[in-house]
Design an enzyme around this catalytic site. Structure first.
Site, mmCIF file in Angstrom:
data_model
loop_
_atom_site.group_PDB
_atom_site.id
_atom_site.type_symbol
_atom_site.label_atom_id
_atom_site.label_comp_id
_atom_site.label_asym_id
_atom_site.label_seq_id
_atom_site.Cartn_x
_atom_site.Cartn_y
_atom_site.Cartn_z
ATOM 1 N N HIS A 102 1.102 -1.364 -0.222
ATOM 2 C CA HIS A 102 -0.095 0.461 -0.340
ATOM 3 C C HIS A 102 0.755 1.595 0.018
ATOM 4 O O HIS A 102 0.196 2.301 -0.600
ATOM 5 C CB HIS A 102 -1.432 -0.308 0.803
ATOM 6 C CG HIS A 102 -2.763 -1.262 0.040
ATOM 7 N ND1 HIS A 102 -3.113 -0.590 -0.340
ATOM 8 C CD2 HIS A 102 -2.431 -2.017 0.354
ATOM 9 C CE1 HIS A 102 -3.307 -1.639 -0.752
ATOM 10 N NE2 HIS A 102 -3.400 -3.152 -0.340
ATOM 11 N N GLU A 109 -9.547 -11.995 -8.674
ATOM 12 C CA GLU A 109 -8.402 -12.144 -7.537
ATOM 13 C C GLU A 109 -8.144 -13.369 -7.379
ATOM 14 O O GLU A 109 -6.958 -12.938 -6.463
ATOM 15 C CB GLU A 109 -8.403 -10.873 -7.025
ATOM 16 C CG GLU A 109 -9.610 -10.650 -6.004
ATOM 17 C CD GLU A 109 -9.444 -9.110 -5.320
ATOM 18 O OE1 GLU A 109 -8.331 -9.264 -5.618
ATOM 19 O OE2 GLU A 109 -10.570 -8.790 -4.908
ATOM 20 N N ASP A 128 -3.945 -10.030 -6.014
ATOM 21 C CA ASP A 128 -4.070 -10.569 -5.195
ATOM 22 C C ASP A 128 -3.695 -12.212 -5.738
ATOM 23 O O ASP A 128 -3.251 -13.204 -5.876
ATOM 24 C CB ASP A 128 -4.838 -10.520 -4.928
ATOM 25 C CG ASP A 128 -4.875 -9.699 -3.394
ATOM 26 O OD1 ASP A 128 -3.839 -9.698 -2.456
ATOM 27 O OD2 ASP A 128 -6.013 -8.799 -3.979
ATOM 28 N N CYS A 177 -7.220 -4.451 -12.810
ATOM 29 C CA CYS A 177 -7.205 -2.900 -12.290
ATOM 30 C C CYS A 177 -5.813 -3.670 -10.850
ATOM 31 O O CYS A 177 -5.508 -2.474 -9.938
ATOM 32 C CB CYS A 177 -8.476 -2.870 -11.065
ATOM 33 S SG CYS A 177 -9.097 -3.618 -10.031
HETATM 34 C C1 PEP Z 1 -5.221 -6.664 -6.223
HETATM 35 O O1 PEP Z 1 -5.490 -7.718 -6.243
HETATM 36 O O2 PEP Z 1 -4.660 -6.505 -7.536
HETATM 37 C C2 PEP Z 1 -6.404 -5.291 -6.657
HETATM 38 C C3 PEP Z 1 -6.336 -4.256 -7.843
HETATM 39 O O3 PEP Z 1 -6.830 -5.214 -5.188
HETATM 40 P P1 PEP Z 1 -5.767 -4.748 -4.081
HETATM 41 O O4 PEP Z 1 -4.473 -4.084 -4.426
HETATM 42 O O5 PEP Z 1 -6.657 -3.508 -2.781
HETATM 43 O O6 PEP Z 1 -5.794 -5.921 -3.237
HETATM 44 MG MG MG Z 2 -7.151 -7.206 -4.015
#
Ligand code: PEP
Ligand code: MG
Length: 568
Positions: free
Chosen positions: A187, A429, A453, A500
């Protein structure tokens, strides 16, 4: 030179500020002069109050009354006469040092609050701990660093940055981030890109290697960090920085254009956001919509669940500001590496495989329904698409849709308006969802592949674990096969398929994804214009061939080498 993972592009040069988040050690000492000790205590309390009041004003100006109220509550703790007088009495009666006396009294207060049968009161215990930490640091002479009130421009060095640190920091003064832990999808990395601040993560020992005031230069794309560089090196990096900024300017000419290949295959380039404020960056970079709004940030960095009204306002703001472009808003994806202090989950052996995201929402339907109500109410202000995270089976998807239908019914009964054509989609995911995507595609309007993920679950490699980061590989043929399967299955059912995860903005992957037929790419806003430039230089038919070639390869290494050789 230190080498880590390039997490957010750009060149940064500057002095470092090391943030040590170490535990405070308070020793028990008997003292001679209680007068002196009492004065030390009062001074530390006064100093802490002044600091808090400065932060409060700053929070008020930048974030509004809601954030400021957190610090008002902290000041109030220090104005509690009992807390102060009990500490003074203890110093006096037992001839103990101020730090120890204060800590003992604080512990008593905290345990009283923690044992109360009332959520609000239990949350106050966290406030008291936070404030006492500040007073103790002031007593111990340990610098209290407030990232929200920095005196000069700095490069922040830390083990990792918490969402609350990145949310409150003085962004004008932060030139870059360097952290010990994390990878491209942690993050801190995602946050750095959305703030457009250069960053290198996963440097392992950077907090030990660097000290306050050291001068560093680093390249946020390559992950290279030079400590106390020579004049020549500084010149070299200054040139590089100028070149980088020049290129960024050139990309400006692509604003307002569509993202289309030479042979006219058009795709959507959307942006990922964490807060309504991020829409600004997304507009600046001319993204074609919001491809992922990570709503969990509304729930973080506070002491209680956000109300329906608060959520409604946030969603409305996003939908209105991006309208008529679409906004894909993802329902709560908490758990895994994202925790909420006020929702105590049981300790889990494997949080990433545990009670998180849609699993939690289906279990705590009170939380889920509040969010869905807010989303539906906001839907009339723009082009909303709702997306469920972490779906791993058809039952889960159908259950989530059932709750949505129930909330729609409730609103209709109450005479509350909502849009009648909201697309409902899901993230892919979890490998089981990818493998069963032919089944799932019949029940949604779109898929968005969450590769952050999907890679970790497919390859059983924790996305946060530095030690095995080399195994977290987007070129792994197993991952690419799953992606192809999802796109093909989605298209067979006539739905659009987006992505995404961070892979969608990776210039090494875009040509393959394009060739596989991906319809929408959602990425950090900073990557949108470079991606558009790349897509406009490619031929869809060639990329289809290229993707076929890639799909026939058997190792990540071969694939990576082919990409380097052919495209870069
Ligand atoms: C992912 O897992 O690719 C995603 C976009 O969600 P996050 O990074 O918030 O887990
Ligand atoms: Mg994710």
């Amino acid at each position: 030179m230190m080498k880590g993972t390039g997490a957010s592009p750009g060149i940064a040069l500057g002095k470092v500020l090391v943030i040590q988040n170490e535990e405070l050690v308070v020793e028990k000492k008997y003292i001679e002069s209680t007068e002196n000790e009492k004065n030390r205590f009062s001074d530390a309390v006064e100093k802490s109050k002044r600091e808090l009041s400065n932060i409060r004003d700053k929070a008020m100006n930048e974030f509004g009354p809601e954030k400021a109220a957190i610090f008002d509550a902290h000041i109030l703790v220090l104005e509690d006469p009992e807390l102060i007088s009990k500490t003074i009495d203890k110093i006096e009666a037992e001839k103990l040092n101020a730090e120890y006396s204060f800590k003992e009294i604080i512990n008593q207060f905290v345990s009283i609050f923690e044992s109360m049968d009332n959520d609000y009161m239990r949350e106050r215990a966290a406030d008291i701990r936070d404030v006492s930490d500040r007073v103790l640091r002031n007593l111990l002479g340990i610098k209290v660093i407030d990232l929200s009130v920095l005196d000069e421009e700095v490069i922040l060095v830390s083990n990792d940055l918490t969402p609350s640190e990145t949310a409150t920091m003085d962004k004008e003064k932060v030139l870059g981030f360097l952290t010990n832990i994390g990878g491209r999808t942690s993050h801190t990395a995602i946050m750095a890109r959305s703030l457009e601040i250069p960053a290198v993560v996963g440097l392992k020992t950077v907090t030990q290697t660097l000290k306050d005031g050291d001068f560093v230069v680093f390249n946020g794309e390559l992950g290279e960090v030079l400590i106390n560089p020579s004049v020549e090196e500084i010149d070299y990096y200054k040139n590089l920085k100028a070149k980088y900024e020049e290129e960024k300017k050139e990309l400006e000419s692509l604003k307002g254009q569509i993202s289309i290949t030479i042979d006219e295959r058009k795709v959507e380039l959307a942006g990922n956001i964490g807060t309504p404020k991020d829409v600004e960056g997304l507009q600046k970079n001319d993204a074609e919509g919001v491809g992922l709004y990570r709503t969990e940030f509304i729930y973080m960095d506070r002491d209680s669940l956000p109300t329906e009204e608060e959520q409604f306002n946030a969603y409305k703001e996003v939908l209105e500001s991006i309208n008529p472009k679409p906004a894909v808003i993802r329902t709560l994806d908490i758990g895994g590496d994202k925790e909420l202090s006020y929702l105590k989950f049981d300790e889990e052996m494997n949080p990433f495989l545990g009670y998180r995201a849609i699993r939690l929402c289906l279990d705590r339907q009170d939380i889920f329904k509040t969010q869905l109500r807010a989303l539906l109410r906001a839907s009339i202000y723009g082009n909303l698409k709702i997306m469920f995270p972490m779906i791993s089976s058809l039952e889960e998807l159908l259950e989530a849709k059932k709750v949505l239908e129930k909330v729609k019914k409730d609103l209709t009964k109450e005479g509350i308006d909502f849009s009648s054509d909201i697309e409902v989609g899901m993230m892919i995911e979890v490998p089981s969802a990818a493998i069963a995507s032919d089944i799932l595609a019949k029940h949604v309007d779109f898929f968005s592949i969450g590769t952050n993920d999907l890679i970790q679950y497919t390859t059983a490699v924790d996305r946060m674990n530095e030690k095995i980061h080399h195994l977290y590989n987007p070129f792994n043929p197993a991952v690419l096969r799953l992606i192809k399967m999802v796109i093909d299955n989605g298209h067979k059912e006539g739905i659009w398929v987006g992505m995404c995860g961070e892979m969608a903005g990776d210039k090494r992957m875009i040509p393959i994804l394009l060739g596989l037929g991906l319809d929408e790419f959602s990425m950090s806003p900073i990557s949108v214009l470079p991606a558009r430039k790349l897509i406009k230089s490619l031929k869809y038919e060639d990329m289809k061939q290229f993707a076929k070639e890639v799909m026939n390869m058997s190792s990540a290494k071969e694939i990576e080498e082919l990409i380097e050789k052919t495209l870069l």
